[in-house]
Design a protein around this motif. Structure first.
Motif, mmCIF file in Angstrom:
data_model
loop_
_atom_site.group_PDB
_atom_site.id
_atom_site.type_symbol
_atom_site.label_atom_id
_atom_site.label_comp_id
_atom_site.label_asym_id
_atom_site.label_seq_id
_atom_site.Cartn_x
_atom_site.Cartn_y
_atom_site.Cartn_z
ATOM 1 N N GLU A 26 4.797 5.461 -16.971
ATOM 2 C CA GLU A 26 4.119 5.931 -17.443
ATOM 3 C C GLU A 26 5.104 7.857 -17.826
ATOM 4 O OE1 GLU A 26 1.202 8.140 -13.654
ATOM 5 O OE2 GLU A 26 1.418 6.175 -13.626
ATOM 6 N N GLN A 27 5.724 8.360 -17.065
ATOM 7 C CA GLN A 27 6.092 9.737 -17.026
ATOM 8 C C GLN A 27 6.699 9.468 -19.035
ATOM 9 O OE1 GLN A 27 9.526 9.457 -14.669
ATOM 10 N NE2 GLN A 27 8.882 9.649 -12.823
ATOM 11 N N SER A 30 4.171 9.808 -20.481
ATOM 12 C CA SER A 30 3.473 11.420 -20.177
ATOM 13 C C SER A 30 4.579 12.310 -21.560
ATOM 14 C CB SER A 30 3.628 12.335 -19.345
ATOM 15 O OG SER A 30 3.510 13.522 -18.775
ATOM 16 N N THR A 34 3.380 14.810 -24.562
ATOM 17 C CA THR A 34 3.694 16.228 -24.724
ATOM 18 C C THR A 34 4.565 16.583 -25.791
ATOM 19 O OG1 THR A 34 4.052 16.638 -22.554
ATOM 20 C CG2 THR A 34 5.086 18.303 -23.288
#
Length: 89
Positions: A26-27, A30, A34
């Protein structure tokens, strides 16, 4: 106009997230999103924003397996290369 180094960094993180353990997936996704957004934005990110991203990638790399860590390092290198073209500091 896309910022090519950020586009490449986002692509590396997308590949890394596909191979990563669930706790960092998930990180990575993300961060990839970005970077994709920043690559297409009217105004590019400043040194501070890029530094925060690079710091986050370093932390993610330390928690990843070897193959994922290599992709994260590649993304880090792309962000660093872009940062070198940013005026200021």
């Amino acid at each position: 106009m896309p910022r090519e180094e950020l586009v490449h960094a986002a692509e590396e993180l997308k590949h890394a997230s596909a191979d990563a353990s669930s706790d960092v997936t998930e990180q990575l996704e993300s961060q990839a999103e970005t970077l994709s957004d920043l690559a297409e934005a009217d105004h590019g990110p400043d040194h501070g924003r890029l530094d925060r991203i690079m710091h986050s990638l370093s932390e993610l790399e330390s928690d990843a397996d070897d193959e994922t860590a290599e992709r994260i390092q590649s993304a880090y290198d792309h962000v660093k290369a872009h940062r070198e073209t940013v005026s200021g500091v």
